[in-house]
Motif scaffolding. Structure first.
Motif, PDB file in Angstrom:
ATOM      1  N   LEU A  10       0.864  -1.181   0.000  1.00 16.04           N
ATOM      2  CA  LEU A  10       0.000   0.000   0.000  1.00 16.04           C
ATOM      3  C   LEU A  10       0.893   1.221   0.000  1.00 16.04           C
ATOM      4  O   LEU A  10       1.626   1.479   0.962  1.00 16.04           O
ATOM      5  CB  LEU A  10      -0.916   0.011   1.227  1.00 16.04           C
ATOM      6  N   ILE A  11       0.834   1.989  -1.093  1.00 15.63           N
ATOM      7  CA  ILE A  11       1.749   3.128  -1.230  1.00 15.63           C
ATOM      8  C   ILE A  11       1.035   4.468  -1.096  1.00 15.63           C
ATOM      9  O   ILE A  11       1.684   5.516  -1.051  1.00 15.63           O
ATOM     10  CB  ILE A  11       2.506   3.066  -2.574  1.00 15.63           C
ATOM     11  N   GLY A  12      -0.292   4.449  -1.041  1.00 11.63           N
ATOM     12  CA  GLY A  12      -1.046   5.693  -0.912  1.00 11.63           C
ATOM     13  C   GLY A  12      -1.377   6.014   0.528  1.00 11.63           C
ATOM     14  O   GLY A  12      -1.108   5.239   1.450  1.00 11.63           O
ATOM     15  N   GLN A  13      -1.968   7.177   0.727  1.00 14.48           N
ATOM     16  CA  GLN A  13      -2.371   7.599   2.059  1.00 14.48           C
ATOM     17  C   GLN A  13      -3.428   6.656   2.614  1.00 14.48           C
ATOM     18  O   GLN A  13      -4.302   6.183   1.889  1.00 14.48           O
ATOM     19  CB  GLN A  13      -2.910   9.033   2.022  1.00 14.48           C
ATOM     20  N   LEU A  14      -3.370   6.396   3.898  1.00 11.23           N
ATOM     21  CA  LEU A  14      -4.277   5.452   4.548  1.00 11.23           C
ATOM     22  C   LEU A  14      -5.051   6.162   5.651  1.00 11.23           C
ATOM     23  O   LEU A  14      -4.457   6.798   6.532  1.00 11.23           O
ATOM     24  CB  LEU A  14      -3.486   4.282   5.134  1.00 11.23           C
ATOM     25  N   GLN A  15      -6.372   6.047   5.592  1.00 11.68           N
ATOM     26  CA  GLN A  15      -7.213   6.564   6.668  1.00 11.68           C
ATOM     27  C   GLN A  15      -7.151   5.605   7.848  1.00 11.68           C
ATOM     28  O   GLN A  15      -7.131   4.386   7.678  1.00 11.68           O
ATOM     29  CB  GLN A  15      -8.656   6.716   6.188  1.00 11.68           C
ATOM     30  N   SER A  16      -7.163   6.159   9.041  1.00 11.21           N
ATOM     31  CA  SER A  16      -7.050   5.318  10.230  1.00 11.21           C
ATOM     32  C   SER A  16      -8.176   4.294  10.316  1.00 11.21           C
ATOM     33  O   SER A  16      -7.970   3.165  10.789  1.00 11.21           O
ATOM     34  CB  SER A  16      -7.029   6.189  11.489  1.00 11.21           C
ATOM     35  N   ASN A  17      -9.369   4.660   9.838  1.00 10.14           N
ATOM     36  CA  ASN A  17     -10.488   3.713   9.932  1.00 10.14           C
ATOM     37  C   ASN A  17     -10.390   2.566   8.922  1.00 10.14           C
ATOM     38  O   ASN A  17     -11.206   1.642   8.959  1.00 10.14           O
ATOM     39  CB  ASN A  17     -11.830   4.437   9.785  1.00 10.14           C
ATOM     40  N   LYS A  18      -9.400   2.612   8.046  1.00 10.27           N
ATOM     41  CA  LYS A  18      -9.153   1.519   7.099  1.00 10.27           C
ATOM     42  C   LYS A  18      -7.949   0.671   7.519  1.00 10.27           C
ATOM     43  O   LYS A  18      -7.521  -0.208   6.776  1.00 10.27           O
ATOM     44  CB  LYS A  18      -8.897   2.074   5.697  1.00 10.27           C
ATOM     45  N   ALA A  19      -7.424   0.926   8.705  1.00 11.36           N
ATOM     46  CA  ALA A  19      -6.189   0.264   9.121  1.00 11.36           C
ATOM     47  C   ALA A  19      -6.342  -1.253   9.175  1.00 11.36           C
ATOM     48  O   ALA A  19      -5.469  -1.989   8.701  1.00 11.36           O
ATOM     49  CB  ALA A  19      -5.735   0.797  10.479  1.00 11.36           C
ATOM     50  N   GLU A  20      -7.447  -1.739   9.735  1.00 12.18           N
ATOM     51  CA  GLU A  20      -7.610  -3.190   9.865  1.00 12.18           C
ATOM     52  C   GLU A  20      -7.717  -3.857   8.493  1.00 12.18           C
ATOM     53  O   GLU A  20      -7.129  -4.915   8.261  1.00 12.18           O
ATOM     54  CB  GLU A  20      -8.830  -3.517  10.714  1.00 12.18           C
ATOM     55  N   GLU A  21      -8.443  -3.232   7.566  1.00  5.80           N
ATOM     56  CA  GLU A  21      -8.539  -3.780   6.217  1.00  5.80           C
ATOM     57  C   GLU A  21      -7.170  -3.804   5.545  1.00  5.80           C
ATOM     58  O   GLU A  21      -6.823  -4.763   4.849  1.00  5.80           O
ATOM     59  CB  GLU A  21      -9.509  -2.952   5.378  1.00  5.80           C
ATOM     60  N   ALA A  22      -6.401  -2.734   5.740  1.00  8.72           N
ATOM     61  CA  ALA A  22      -5.084  -2.663   5.121  1.00  8.72           C
ATOM     62  C   ALA A  22      -4.146  -3.729   5.674  1.00  8.72           C
ATOM     63  O   ALA A  22      -3.403  -4.381   4.921  1.00  8.72           O
ATOM     64  CB  ALA A  22      -4.491  -1.270   5.326  1.00  8.72           C
ATOM     65  N   VAL A  23      -4.183  -3.924   6.977  1.00 10.70           N
ATOM     66  CA  VAL A  23      -3.323  -4.924   7.603  1.00 10.70           C
ATOM     67  C   VAL A  23      -3.677  -6.322   7.106  1.00 10.70           C
ATOM     68  O   VAL A  23      -2.800  -7.170   6.893  1.00 10.70           O
ATOM     69  CB  VAL A  23      -3.434  -4.821   9.135  1.00 10.70           C
ATOM     70  N   ALA A  24      -4.967  -6.566   6.871  1.00  8.40           N
ATOM     71  CA  ALA A  24      -5.404  -7.879   6.408  1.00  8.40           C
ATOM     72  C   ALA A  24      -4.996  -8.155   4.965  1.00  8.40           C
ATOM     73  O   ALA A  24      -4.760  -9.302   4.590  1.00  8.40           O
ATOM     74  CB  ALA A  24      -6.915  -7.997   6.556  1.00  8.40           C
ATOM     75  N   LEU A  25      -4.911  -7.108   4.167  1.00 11.35           N
ATOM     76  CA  LEU A  25      -4.720  -7.280   2.723  1.00 11.35           C
ATOM     77  C   LEU A  25      -3.287  -7.111   2.259  1.00 11.35           C
ATOM     78  O   LEU A  25      -2.830  -7.816   1.351  1.00 11.35           O
ATOM     79  CB  LEU A  25      -5.613  -6.273   1.986  1.00 11.35           C
ATOM     80  N   PHE A  26      -2.549  -6.195   2.856  1.00 14.69           N
ATOM     81  CA  PHE A  26      -1.247  -5.810   2.314  1.00 14.69           C
ATOM     82  C   PHE A  26      -0.092  -6.461   3.071  1.00 14.69           C
ATOM     83  O   PHE A  26      -0.200  -6.792   4.248  1.00 14.69           O
ATOM     84  CB  PHE A  26      -1.096  -4.285   2.348  1.00 14.69           C
ATOM     85  N   ASP A  27       1.015  -6.589   2.348  1.00 12.55           N
ATOM     86  CA  ASP A  27       2.241  -7.130   2.924  1.00 12.55           C
ATOM     87  C   ASP A  27       3.184  -6.037   3.405  1.00 12.55           C
ATOM     88  O   ASP A  27       4.122  -6.312   4.160  1.00 12.55           O
ATOM     89  CB  ASP A  27       2.955  -8.002   1.889  1.00 12.55           C
ATOM     90  N   ALA A  28       2.953  -4.817   2.945  1.00 12.38           N
ATOM     91  CA  ALA A  28       3.747  -3.669   3.389  1.00 12.38           C
ATOM     92  C   ALA A  28       2.894  -2.414   3.254  1.00 12.38           C
ATOM     93  O   ALA A  28       2.058  -2.308   2.352  1.00 12.38           O
ATOM     94  CB  ALA A  28       5.028  -3.524   2.576  1.00 12.38           C
ATOM     95  N   ILE A  29       3.110  -1.475   4.164  1.00 17.74           N
ATOM     96  CA  ILE A  29       2.378  -0.206   4.180  1.00 17.74           C
ATOM     97  C   ILE A  29       3.412   0.915   4.186  1.00 17.74           C
ATOM     98  O   ILE A  29       4.233   0.993   5.103  1.00 17.74           O
ATOM     99  CB  ILE A  29       1.446  -0.124   5.411  1.00 17.74           C
ATOM    100  N   HIS A  30       3.380   1.779   3.163  1.00 16.52           N
ATOM    101  CA  HIS A  30       4.471   2.729   2.933  1.00 16.52           C
ATOM    102  C   HIS A  30       4.196   4.146   3.408  1.00 16.52           C
ATOM    103  O   HIS A  30       5.091   4.978   3.309  1.00 16.52           O
ATOM    104  CB  HIS A  30       4.785   2.790   1.424  1.00 16.52           C
ATOM    105  N   ALA A  31       3.006   4.464   3.845  1.00 16.95           N
ATOM    106  CA  ALA A  31       2.699   5.869   4.131  1.00 16.95           C
ATOM    107  C   ALA A  31       2.226   6.067   5.563  1.00 16.95           C
ATOM    108  O   ALA A  31       1.236   6.744   5.821  1.00 16.95           O
ATOM    109  CB  ALA A  31       1.657   6.399   3.138  1.00 16.95           C
ATOM    110  N   VAL A  32       2.950   5.481   6.504  1.00 17.73           N
ATOM    111  CA  VAL A  32       2.648   5.691   7.921  1.00 17.73           C
ATOM    112  C   VAL A  32       3.212   7.054   8.299  1.00 17.73           C
ATOM    113  O   VAL A  32       4.422   7.245   8.288  1.00 17.73           O
ATOM    114  CB  VAL A  32       3.260   4.573   8.777  1.00 17.73           C
TER     115      VAL A  32
END
Length: 223
Positions: A80-102
Protein backbone atom coordinates in the motif's frame (compact mmCIF):
# COMPACT_ATOMS: atom_id res chain seq x y z
CA UNK A 1 14.52 0.65 -25.55
CA UNK A 2 14.39 -1.65 -28.57
CA UNK A 3 11.24 -3.13 -30.00
CA UNK A 4 12.21 -6.48 -28.43
CA UNK A 5 12.68 -5.00 -24.97
CA UNK A 6 9.60 -4.92 -22.77
CA UNK A 7 8.98 -2.04 -20.35
CA UNK A 8 9.62 -4.46 -17.48
CA UNK A 9 12.95 -5.51 -18.97
CA UNK A 10 13.88 -1.88 -19.51
CA UNK A 11 13.12 -0.90 -15.92
CA UNK A 12 14.86 -3.89 -14.38
CA UNK A 13 17.92 -3.22 -16.54
CA UNK A 14 17.92 0.40 -15.37
CA UNK A 15 17.76 -0.70 -11.75
CA UNK A 16 20.59 -3.17 -12.28
CA UNK A 17 22.78 -0.56 -14.00
CA UNK A 18 22.21 2.02 -11.26
CA UNK A 19 22.86 -0.53 -8.53
CA UNK A 20 26.16 -1.58 -10.06
CA UNK A 21 27.23 2.04 -10.43
CA UNK A 22 26.73 2.41 -6.69
CA UNK A 23 28.54 -0.83 -5.89
CA UNK A 24 25.30 -2.53 -4.89
CA UNK A 25 23.68 -5.80 -5.83
CA UNK A 26 20.64 -5.37 -8.11
CA UNK A 27 18.86 -8.05 -6.09
CA UNK A 28 18.90 -5.71 -3.09
CA UNK A 29 16.41 -3.41 -4.83
CA UNK A 30 12.72 -4.36 -4.92
CA UNK A 31 10.72 -3.15 -7.91
CA UNK A 32 7.16 -2.27 -6.89
CA UNK A 33 5.00 -2.19 -10.02
CA UNK A 34 2.42 0.50 -9.29
CA UNK A 35 -0.81 -1.03 -10.56
CA UNK A 36 -3.23 1.55 -9.18
CA UNK A 37 -6.00 2.46 -11.68
CA UNK A 38 -5.12 -0.56 -13.84
CA UNK A 39 -7.44 -3.52 -14.20
CA UNK A 40 -6.60 -7.20 -13.93
CA UNK A 41 -6.15 -7.70 -17.67
CA UNK A 42 -3.59 -4.91 -17.79
CA UNK A 43 -1.71 -6.37 -14.84
CA UNK A 44 -1.61 -9.96 -16.07
CA UNK A 45 1.21 -9.48 -18.62
CA UNK A 46 3.56 -8.36 -15.85
CA UNK A 47 2.50 -11.29 -13.70
CA UNK A 48 3.08 -13.62 -16.64
CA UNK A 49 6.56 -12.12 -17.02
CA UNK A 50 7.38 -12.93 -13.41
CA UNK A 51 6.78 -9.63 -11.61
CA UNK A 52 5.39 -10.36 -8.16
CA UNK A 53 5.50 -7.11 -6.16
CA UNK A 54 2.76 -4.56 -6.83
CA UNK A 55 1.70 -1.24 -5.32
CA UNK A 56 -1.81 0.08 -4.84
CA UNK A 57 -3.06 3.43 -3.58
CA UNK A 58 -6.46 2.47 -2.20
CA UNK A 59 -7.64 -0.36 0.01
CA UNK A 60 -10.98 -0.72 -1.77
CA UNK A 61 -9.46 -0.93 -5.26
CA UNK A 62 -6.93 -3.52 -4.18
CA UNK A 63 -9.55 -5.60 -2.38
CA UNK A 64 -11.68 -5.69 -5.52
CA UNK A 65 -9.08 -6.91 -8.00
CA UNK A 66 -6.27 -8.71 -6.20
CA UNK A 67 -7.82 -11.76 -4.45
CA UNK A 68 -8.50 -13.52 -7.76
CA UNK A 69 -5.11 -12.53 -9.17
CA UNK A 70 -3.37 -13.83 -6.05
CA UNK A 71 -5.16 -17.15 -6.43
CA UNK A 72 -3.94 -17.38 -10.03
CA UNK A 73 -0.40 -16.15 -9.37
CA UNK A 74 1.15 -17.45 -6.13
CA UNK A 75 3.75 -15.38 -4.38
CA UNK A 76 2.32 -11.92 -5.04
CA UNK A 77 3.24 -9.25 -2.47
CA UNK A 78 1.02 -6.19 -2.23
CA UNK A 79 2.30 -2.84 -1.00
CA UNK A 80 0.00 0.00 0.00
CA UNK A 81 1.75 3.13 -1.23
CA UNK A 82 -1.05 5.69 -0.91
CA UNK A 83 -2.37 7.60 2.06
CA UNK A 84 -4.28 5.45 4.55
CA UNK A 85 -7.21 6.56 6.67
CA UNK A 86 -7.05 5.32 10.23
CA UNK A 87 -10.49 3.71 9.93
CA UNK A 88 -9.15 1.52 7.10
CA UNK A 89 -6.19 0.26 9.12
CA UNK A 90 -7.61 -3.19 9.86
CA UNK A 91 -8.54 -3.78 6.22
CA UNK A 92 -5.08 -2.66 5.12
CA UNK A 93 -3.32 -4.92 7.60
CA UNK A 94 -5.40 -7.88 6.41
CA UNK A 95 -4.72 -7.28 2.72
CA UNK A 96 -1.25 -5.81 2.31
CA UNK A 97 2.24 -7.13 2.92
CA UNK A 98 3.75 -3.67 3.39
CA UNK A 99 2.38 -0.21 4.18
CA UNK A 100 4.47 2.73 2.93
CA UNK A 101 2.70 5.87 4.13
CA UNK A 102 2.65 5.69 7.92
CA UNK A 103 2.80 9.39 8.68
CA UNK A 104 0.99 10.34 11.91
CA UNK A 105 0.45 9.14 15.48
CA UNK A 106 -3.25 8.33 15.02
CA UNK A 107 -2.42 5.98 12.15
CA UNK A 108 0.38 4.37 14.14
CA UNK A 109 -2.07 3.65 16.97
CA UNK A 110 -4.73 2.28 14.59
CA UNK A 111 -2.23 0.00 12.85
CA UNK A 112 -0.87 -1.25 16.15
CA UNK A 113 -4.37 -2.22 17.29
CA UNK A 114 -5.15 -3.84 13.92
CA UNK A 115 -1.97 -5.91 14.01
CA UNK A 116 -2.69 -7.06 17.55
CA UNK A 117 -6.22 -8.04 16.55
CA UNK A 118 -5.45 -9.80 13.28
CA UNK A 119 -2.04 -11.28 14.05
CA UNK A 120 -0.73 -9.95 10.73
CA UNK A 121 2.30 -7.68 10.77
CA UNK A 122 2.98 -6.09 7.38
CA UNK A 123 6.24 -4.19 7.04
CA UNK A 124 5.85 -0.47 7.66
CA UNK A 125 7.64 2.54 6.19
CA UNK A 126 7.31 5.94 7.82
CA UNK A 127 6.56 8.60 5.22
CA UNK A 128 8.59 11.79 5.55
CA UNK A 129 7.47 15.07 3.99
CA UNK A 130 11.00 15.49 2.72
CA UNK A 131 10.35 18.79 0.91
CA UNK A 132 8.17 20.34 3.63
CA UNK A 133 5.30 20.70 1.14
CA UNK A 134 1.95 21.62 2.65
CA UNK A 135 -0.06 19.65 0.09
CA UNK A 136 1.77 16.37 0.66
CA UNK A 137 1.42 13.71 3.29
CA UNK A 138 4.27 12.62 5.49
CA UNK A 139 5.52 13.66 8.87
CA UNK A 140 7.78 16.67 9.27
CA UNK A 141 11.47 15.88 9.52
CA UNK A 142 11.55 17.33 13.03
CA UNK A 143 8.73 15.00 14.09
CA UNK A 144 10.29 11.83 12.70
CA UNK A 145 12.16 10.64 15.83
CA UNK A 146 9.02 10.88 17.96
CA UNK A 147 6.92 9.10 15.34
CA UNK A 148 9.51 6.34 15.03
CA UNK A 149 9.57 5.86 18.80
CA UNK A 150 5.78 5.71 18.90
CA UNK A 151 5.63 3.20 16.05
CA UNK A 152 8.15 0.93 17.71
CA UNK A 153 6.33 1.19 21.03
CA UNK A 154 3.08 0.26 19.27
CA UNK A 155 4.70 -2.90 17.93
CA UNK A 156 4.84 -1.87 14.28
CA UNK A 157 7.57 -3.61 12.26
CA UNK A 158 9.14 -0.41 10.94
CA UNK A 159 11.61 -1.37 8.23
CA UNK A 160 12.37 1.98 6.64
CA UNK A 161 11.39 5.44 5.45
CA UNK A 162 9.47 6.60 2.38
CA UNK A 163 9.35 9.93 0.56
CA UNK A 164 8.08 11.69 -2.55
CA UNK A 165 10.43 14.58 -3.39
CA UNK A 166 9.11 17.86 -4.80
CA UNK A 167 8.25 17.76 -8.49
CA UNK A 168 10.26 19.52 -11.18
CA UNK A 169 13.45 19.76 -9.13
CA UNK A 170 16.55 17.60 -8.85
CA UNK A 171 15.54 14.74 -6.51
CA UNK A 172 19.02 13.58 -5.49
CA UNK A 173 19.44 15.87 -2.46
CA UNK A 174 16.07 14.72 -1.10
CA UNK A 175 16.95 11.07 -1.59
CA UNK A 176 20.29 11.63 0.14
CA UNK A 177 18.54 13.35 3.04
CA UNK A 178 16.08 10.46 3.45
CA UNK A 179 19.01 8.02 3.50
CA UNK A 180 20.68 10.08 6.22
CA UNK A 181 17.48 10.14 8.29
CA UNK A 182 17.13 6.38 7.92
CA UNK A 183 20.68 5.80 9.11
CA UNK A 184 20.07 8.02 12.12
CA UNK A 185 16.97 5.99 12.96
CA UNK A 186 18.70 2.64 12.51
CA UNK A 187 16.53 1.76 9.52
CA UNK A 188 17.72 -0.11 6.43
CA UNK A 189 14.74 0.37 4.11
CA UNK A 190 14.37 3.30 1.72
CA UNK A 191 11.18 3.50 -0.37
CA UNK A 192 12.04 6.23 -2.85
CA UNK A 193 12.16 6.72 -6.59
CA UNK A 194 9.41 6.60 -9.20
CA UNK A 195 9.26 6.33 -12.99
CA UNK A 196 11.21 9.53 -13.68
CA UNK A 197 13.93 9.12 -11.08
CA UNK A 198 14.22 5.51 -9.90
CA UNK A 199 17.78 5.12 -11.19
CA UNK A 200 18.92 8.17 -9.22
CA UNK A 201 17.17 6.76 -6.16
CA UNK A 202 18.93 3.42 -6.53
CA UNK A 203 22.36 5.07 -6.73
CA UNK A 204 21.53 6.80 -3.43
CA UNK A 205 20.43 3.68 -1.61
CA UNK A 206 16.79 2.96 -2.46
CA UNK A 207 15.74 -0.53 -1.43
CA UNK A 208 12.25 -0.17 -2.94
CA UNK A 209 11.32 1.82 -6.06
CA UNK A 210 7.69 2.52 -6.95
CA UNK A 211 7.34 2.49 -10.74
CA UNK A 212 4.03 2.88 -12.56
CA UNK A 213 3.94 4.81 -15.83
CA UNK A 214 7.29 3.42 -17.04
CA UNK A 215 5.72 -0.05 -16.84
CA UNK A 216 2.07 0.54 -17.70
CA UNK A 217 2.12 3.79 -19.65
CA UNK A 218 0.58 7.05 -18.44
CA UNK A 219 -2.98 6.72 -17.23
CA UNK A 220 -4.51 8.93 -14.58
CA UNK A 221 -1.94 10.29 -12.16
CA UNK A 222 1.67 9.28 -12.62
CA UNK A 223 3.72 7.06 -10.36
Amino acid sequence: MTAATSPLDHVTAGIAHAARLAGREPADVTLIAVSKTHDAETIRPLLDAGQRVFGENRVQEAAAKWPALRDAYPGVALHLIGQLQSNKAEEAVALFDAIHAVDRPSLVDALGKAMAKTGRRPDCFLQVNIGAEEQKGGCAIADLPALLDRARAAGLPVVGLMCIPPAEVEPAPYFALLAKLAREGGLAGLSMGMSSDYETAVTLGATHVRVGSALFGVRGDKA
